[in-house]
Design a protein around this motif. Structure first.
Motif, mmCIF file in Angstrom:
data_model
loop_
_atom_site.group_PDB
_atom_site.id
_atom_site.type_symbol
_atom_site.label_atom_id
_atom_site.label_comp_id
_atom_site.label_asym_id
_atom_site.label_seq_id
_atom_site.Cartn_x
_atom_site.Cartn_y
_atom_site.Cartn_z
ATOM 1 N N MET A 16 -9.660 -7.315 -3.540
ATOM 2 C CA MET A 16 -8.206 -7.219 -3.355
ATOM 3 C C MET A 16 -7.464 -7.368 -4.684
ATOM 4 S SD MET A 16 -7.863 -6.470 -0.288
ATOM 5 C CE MET A 16 -6.118 -6.541 -0.194
ATOM 6 N N VAL A 17 -7.886 -8.286 -5.536
ATOM 7 C CA VAL A 17 -7.236 -8.485 -6.835
ATOM 8 C C VAL A 17 -7.388 -7.227 -7.691
ATOM 9 C CG1 VAL A 17 -7.386 -9.787 -9.005
ATOM 10 C CG2 VAL A 17 -7.427 -11.000 -6.814
ATOM 11 N N LEU A 19 -7.944 -4.087 -6.657
ATOM 12 C CA LEU A 19 -7.176 -2.980 -6.090
ATOM 13 C C LEU A 19 -5.686 -3.105 -6.415
ATOM 14 C CD1 LEU A 19 -8.857 -2.419 -2.607
ATOM 15 C CD2 LEU A 19 -8.926 -0.929 -4.610
ATOM 16 N N VAL A 20 -5.125 -4.275 -6.247
ATOM 17 C CA VAL A 20 -3.704 -4.478 -6.544
ATOM 18 C C VAL A 20 -3.454 -4.261 -8.041
ATOM 19 C CG1 VAL A 20 -1.848 -6.192 -6.618
ATOM 20 C CG2 VAL A 20 -3.263 -5.971 -4.577
ATOM 21 N N GLY A 21 -4.328 -4.769 -8.875
ATOM 22 C CA GLY A 21 -4.189 -4.575 -10.322
ATOM 23 C C GLY A 21 -4.269 -3.106 -10.710
ATOM 24 N N VAL A 23 -3.440 -0.537 -8.863
ATOM 25 C CA VAL A 23 -2.203 0.109 -8.417
ATOM 26 C C VAL A 23 -1.074 -0.184 -9.397
ATOM 27 C CG1 VAL A 23 -0.430 0.052 -6.623
ATOM 28 C CG2 VAL A 23 -2.829 0.202 -5.986
ATOM 29 N N VAL A 24 -0.956 -1.408 -9.858
ATOM 30 C CA VAL A 24 0.100 -1.772 -10.810
ATOM 31 C C VAL A 24 -0.091 -1.025 -12.129
ATOM 32 C CG1 VAL A 24 1.026 -3.675 -12.206
ATOM 33 C CG2 VAL A 24 0.583 -4.015 -9.773
ATOM 34 N N SER A 27 0.638 2.711 -11.664
ATOM 35 C CA SER A 27 2.078 2.961 -11.526
ATOM 36 C C SER A 27 2.774 2.932 -12.880
ATOM 37 C CB SER A 27 2.711 1.918 -10.602
ATOM 38 O OG SER A 27 2.151 1.996 -9.316
#
Length: 170
Positions: A16-17, A19-21, A23-24, A27
């Motif tokens: 999860m960490v 994947l979120v990283g 995406v950031v 972006s």
């Protein structure tokens, strides 16, 4: 007795960490790439938005169609001039014309050339870049407000200029 392990030792937490990283970071990269050349001004016309409909004045295109106007815009890269040659229609051969060369994505690179009348058409000393497409718009500097449009692909030295509307349209 079971010992509770730290949540940071669980692979799902790391997934999860990561994947979120990702995406950031993705972006931020997309934002930088999208804004690299500045704002995009693809349509040179003044557009009025009413609700979800966009409206633009097509009167100059209609007047050019009624007068059956057509021309050729030509770049002489060797001698450094831009020339417009009338093909059909009732042009005022003594009038000064304005040829707008719009860059497809960067308004800062747009050019407006004032063409003086010659024996064969209109001409101005200028050397526009040929490494990208140009959206062309020809209109009188003063007068009745007709307009011709065309597109000159990259590396091409001439383009047809015609009204955006057919004469049959209202």
């Amino acid at each position: 007795m079971e010992q509770k392990s730290s949540p940071w030792r669980q692979p799902v937490v790391w997934l999860m960490v990561v994947l979120v990283g990702a995406v950031v970071v993705g972006s931020i990269i997309m934002y930088v790439v999208a804004n690299k050349d500045g704002p995009m001004d693809v349509v040179p016309d003044k557009v009025q938005s009413t609700g979800q409909a966009q409206q633009v004045d097509l009167g100059p295109d209609g007047r050019a169609a009624q007068r059956n106007l057509a021309a050729i815009a030509r770049i002489d890269d060797e001698h450094g001039y831009v020339e417009v040659i009338p093909v059909t229609g009732d042009f005022d051969r003594k009038a000064t014309l304005t040829l707008h060369l719009h860059h497809p994505t960067r308004a800062a690179d747009d050019m407006a050339l004032a063409l003086a009348a010659t024996d064969t058409g209109w001409r101005v000393d200028a050397k526009p870049a040929l490494d990208h497409d140009w959206l062309l718009q020809l209109a009188p500097a003063k007068g009745d407000g007709w307009r011709l449009r065309g597109r000159m692909p990259r590396g091409q030295l001439a383009a047809q200029l015609r009204p955006a509307l057919d004469d049959a349209q209202p």
